[in-house]
Design a protein around this motif. Structure first.
Motif, PDB file in Angstrom:
ATOM      1  N   SER A  53       0.813  -1.214   0.000  1.00  0.00           N
ATOM      2  CA  SER A  53       0.000   0.000   0.000  1.00  0.00           C
ATOM      3  C   SER A  53       0.851   1.270   0.000  1.00  0.00           C
ATOM      4  N   ASP A  54       2.048   1.214   0.589  1.00  0.00           N
ATOM      5  CA  ASP A  54       2.989   2.332   0.506  1.00  0.00           C
ATOM      6  C   ASP A  54       4.362   1.769   0.146  1.00  0.00           C
ATOM      7  N   PRO A  55       4.750   1.832  -1.123  1.00  0.00           N
ATOM      8  CA  PRO A  55       6.034   1.246  -1.530  1.00  0.00           C
ATOM      9  C   PRO A  55       7.250   2.063  -1.122  1.00  0.00           C
ATOM     10  N   ARG A  56       7.054   3.281  -0.623  1.00  0.00           N
ATOM     11  CA  ARG A  56       8.203   4.144  -0.334  1.00  0.00           C
ATOM     12  C   ARG A  56       9.124   3.568   0.731  1.00  0.00           C
ATOM     13  N   PRO A  57       8.610   3.063   1.860  1.00  0.00           N
ATOM     14  CA  PRO A  57       9.540   2.480   2.848  1.00  0.00           C
ATOM     15  C   PRO A  57      10.334   1.306   2.297  1.00  0.00           C
ATOM     16  N   LEU A  58       9.709   0.490   1.462  1.00  0.00           N
ATOM     17  CA  LEU A  58      10.424  -0.644   0.878  1.00  0.00           C
ATOM     18  C   LEU A  58      11.545  -0.159  -0.031  1.00  0.00           C
ATOM     19  N   LEU A  59      11.236   0.797  -0.917  1.00  0.00           N
ATOM     20  CA  LEU A  59      12.249   1.308  -1.838  1.00  0.00           C
ATOM     21  C   LEU A  59      13.361   2.037  -1.086  1.00  0.00           C
ATOM     22  N   LYS A  60      13.001   2.759  -0.035  1.00  0.00           N
ATOM     23  CA  LYS A  60      14.022   3.466   0.752  1.00  0.00           C
ATOM     24  C   LYS A  60      14.937   2.467   1.454  1.00  0.00           C
ATOM     25  N   ALA A  61      14.357   1.384   1.982  1.00  0.00           N
ATOM     26  CA  ALA A  61      15.172   0.374   2.649  1.00  0.00           C
ATOM     27  C   ALA A  61      16.131  -0.290   1.668  1.00  0.00           C
ATOM     28  N   VAL A  62      15.657  -0.553   0.455  1.00  0.00           N
ATOM     29  CA  VAL A  62      16.518  -1.141  -0.574  1.00  0.00           C
ATOM     30  C   VAL A  62      17.631  -0.175  -0.940  1.00  0.00           C
ATOM     31  N   HIS A  63      17.281   1.103  -1.127  1.00  0.00           N
ATOM     32  CA  HIS A  63      18.285   2.107  -1.474  1.00  0.00           C
ATOM     33  C   HIS A  63      19.358   2.202  -0.398  1.00  0.00           C
ATOM     34  N   ASP A  64      18.937   2.235   0.856  1.00  0.00           N
ATOM     35  CA  ASP A  64      19.899   2.376   1.949  1.00  0.00           C
ATOM     36  C   ASP A  64      20.808   1.160   2.068  1.00  0.00           C
ATOM     37  N   ALA A  65      20.282  -0.014   1.703  1.00  0.00           N
ATOM     38  CA  ALA A  65      21.059  -1.245   1.859  1.00  0.00           C
ATOM     39  C   ALA A  65      22.034  -1.481   0.711  1.00  0.00           C
ATOM     40  N   LEU A  66      21.720  -0.970  -0.470  1.00  0.00           N
ATOM     41  CA  LEU A  66      22.598  -1.177  -1.625  1.00  0.00           C
ATOM     42  C   LEU A  66      23.835  -0.284  -1.525  1.00  0.00           C
ATOM     43  N   PRO A  67      24.966  -0.737  -2.038  1.00  0.00           N
ATOM     44  CA  PRO A  67      26.153   0.122  -2.087  1.00  0.00           C
ATOM     45  C   PRO A  67      26.023   1.158  -3.209  1.00  0.00           C
ATOM     46  N   GLN A  68      26.901   2.137  -3.199  1.00  0.00           N
ATOM     47  CA  GLN A  68      26.927   3.118  -4.281  1.00  0.00           C
ATOM     48  C   GLN A  68      27.087   2.400  -5.617  1.00  0.00           C
ATOM     49  N   GLY A  69      26.271   2.772  -6.582  1.00  0.00           N
ATOM     50  CA  GLY A  69      26.314   2.112  -7.886  1.00  0.00           C
ATOM     51  C   GLY A  69      25.499   0.831  -7.954  1.00  0.00           C
ATOM     52  N   GLY A  70      24.867   0.449  -6.839  1.00  0.00           N
ATOM     53  CA  GLY A  70      24.027  -0.744  -6.834  1.00  0.00           C
ATOM     54  C   GLY A  70      22.859  -0.603  -7.798  1.00  0.00           C
ATOM     55  N   ARG A  71      22.403  -1.729  -8.299  1.00  0.00           N
ATOM     56  CA  ARG A  71      21.393  -1.724  -9.365  1.00  0.00           C
ATOM     57  C   ARG A  71      20.056  -2.257  -8.863  1.00  0.00           C
ATOM     58  N   LEU A  72      18.970  -1.626  -9.333  1.00  0.00           N
ATOM     59  CA  LEU A  72      17.604  -2.021  -9.021  1.00  0.00           C
ATOM     60  C   LEU A  72      16.898  -2.395 -10.317  1.00  0.00           C
ATOM     61  N   TYR A  73      16.239  -3.571 -10.317  1.00  0.00           N
ATOM     62  CA  TYR A  73      15.483  -4.054 -11.472  1.00  0.00           C
ATOM     63  C   TYR A  73      14.041  -4.310 -11.032  1.00  0.00           C
ATOM     64  N   ILE A  74      13.078  -3.742 -11.760  1.00  0.00           N
ATOM     65  CA  ILE A  74      11.670  -3.883 -11.393  1.00  0.00           C
ATOM     66  C   ILE A  74      10.865  -4.334 -12.615  1.00  0.00           C
ATOM     67  N   ILE A  75      10.000  -5.319 -12.406  1.00  0.00           N
ATOM     68  CA  ILE A  75       9.012  -5.725 -13.407  1.00  0.00           C
ATOM     69  C   ILE A  75       7.640  -5.555 -12.763  1.00  0.00           C
ATOM     70  N   GLU A  76       6.768  -4.798 -13.411  1.00  0.00           N
ATOM     71  CA  GLU A  76       5.447  -4.515 -12.857  1.00  0.00           C
ATOM     72  C   GLU A  76       4.376  -4.603 -13.948  1.00  0.00           C
ATOM     73  N   GLU A  77       3.125  -4.475 -13.501  1.00  0.00           N
ATOM     74  CA  GLU A  77       1.977  -4.368 -14.401  1.00  0.00           C
ATOM     75  C   GLU A  77       1.451  -2.938 -14.353  1.00  0.00           C
ATOM     76  N   ASP A  78       0.550  -2.637 -15.277  1.00  0.00           N
ATOM     77  CA  ASP A  78      -0.215  -1.395 -15.192  1.00  0.00           C
ATOM     78  C   ASP A  78      -1.544  -1.619 -15.904  1.00  0.00           C
ATOM     79  N   HIS A  79      -2.600  -1.702 -15.105  1.00  0.00           N
ATOM     80  CA  HIS A  79      -3.917  -2.039 -15.651  1.00  0.00           C
ATOM     81  C   HIS A  79      -4.470  -0.955 -16.564  1.00  0.00           C
ATOM     82  N   SER A  80      -3.879   0.235 -16.508  1.00  0.00           N
ATOM     83  CA  SER A  80      -4.332   1.313 -17.395  1.00  0.00           C
ATOM     84  C   SER A  80      -4.160   0.947 -18.860  1.00  0.00           C
TER      85      SER A  80
END
Length: 301
Positions: A155-182
């Motif tokens: 319901s609020d993805p911001r804490p999850l994304l912030k936790a991932v950002h804080d845990a990754l080292p500088q230059g760390g990579r994030l990959y996301i696959i999502e849907e969009d019903h629109s």
């Protein structure tokens, strides 16, 4: 022509989730749609859905990930929202030189993880990322993160994304696959598809999931401190996928009915299933329909 397989009949009576949808105890509004589902019948149907998504969508996703440097010269990969580890095991088999570690909030899903059949380079821990600290044994042993169909159910993805950002080292990579019903669309109008996609959006909305998550990703990821390096919208479709497309949407309808029978009732489910079966040999001639995927890469600045 590959026929769409007959699926076992469902018990179309009752709400399998009634026990956990009481006011004041609503898991959908905390850590997402799968956080506390424990009913074996519903977990089984979700498992079938995830299996289909892996079989039908996974090969193209692996091609995209490989092209974007996923698993290349990395210390390790974390996979928040790993479910029962089915897709993570699939990834680990396709990237045998990478260590992938799933993190799942729902311990009922973790208990379904088949340790005997998983590859050696994959494992799972229970962790509500964004709420719980990451398991101590992980850091600093990873520099990539993979999220597939996860943020839409938080319901609020911001804490999850912030936790991932804080845990990754500088230059760390994030990959996301999502849907969009629109981007669900059909031409010409086809009632079974319209019923299925409308129910998909309504059940997600009622459960606290965000069916429009895909196009929100760039802003959310940037807000968390990442730089978006690749963003793509892919419309998988029935002309390309044939009866596999109908099979995927039929299973989605089954899951939606079990999740919320008041929003997709038994009669509507039977209508979708029966009409899809009638169109097994006519895909791409009567209608063109889409299944939208959003693909994003980002780097920690």
């Amino acid at each position: 022509m590959r026929k769409m397989p007959d699926l076992p009949e469902l018990d179309l009576s009752g709400n399998h989730l009634g026990a956990i949808l009481e006011d004041g105890d609503n898991p959908w509004l905390t850590l997402g749609i799968m956080d506390r589902i424990e009913d074996p019948a519903l977990l089984h149907e979700w498992g079938r859905m995830l299996d289909l998504q892996t079989r039908l969508l996974g090969p193209r996703e692996v091609e995209w990930l490989r092209a974007k440097g996923f698993g290349r010269d990395c210390a390790g990969i974390i996979e928040p929202g790993s479910g029962d580890g089915h897709y993570g095991s699939f990834l680990a088999r396709n990237f045998p030189d990478a260590r992938i570690h799933g993190l799942e909030a729902n311990d009922s899903l973790v208990r379904r993880f088949d340790t005997a059949r998983c590859p050696e380079n994959y494992g799972i821990d229970i962790c509500k990322v964004g709420n719980d600290p990451l398991p101590a044994g992980l850091a600093p042993g990873f520099d990539q993160c993979f999220l597939r169909f996860v943020l839409q159910h938080v319901s609020d993805p911001r804490p999850l994304l912030k936790a991932v950002h804080d845990a990754l080292p500088q230059g760390g990579r994030l990959y996301i696959i999502e849907e969009d019903h629109s981007f669900f669309t059909t031409e010409p109008y086809w009632l079974p598809y319209a019923l299925a996609t409308d129910a998909w959006s309504r059940v997600y909305a009622a459960g606290g999931s965000d069916g429009a998550m895909g196009r929100k990703l760039p802003a959310l990821v940037a807000e968390a401190g990442f730089e978006v390096t690749d963003f793509d919208l892919v419309l998988r479709n029935n002309v390309e996928m044939g009866n596999d497309f109908l099979e995927l949407f039929t299973q989605a309808a089954r899951v939606l009915h079990l999740t919320s029978p008041d929003l997709l009732n038994a009669e509507e489910l039977r209508s979708i299933r029966d009409e899809f079966r009638l169109d097994q040999d006519r895909h791409g001639t009567r209608f063109v329909a889409t299944y939208p995927q959003i693909l994003l890469c980002a780097t920690k600045c």
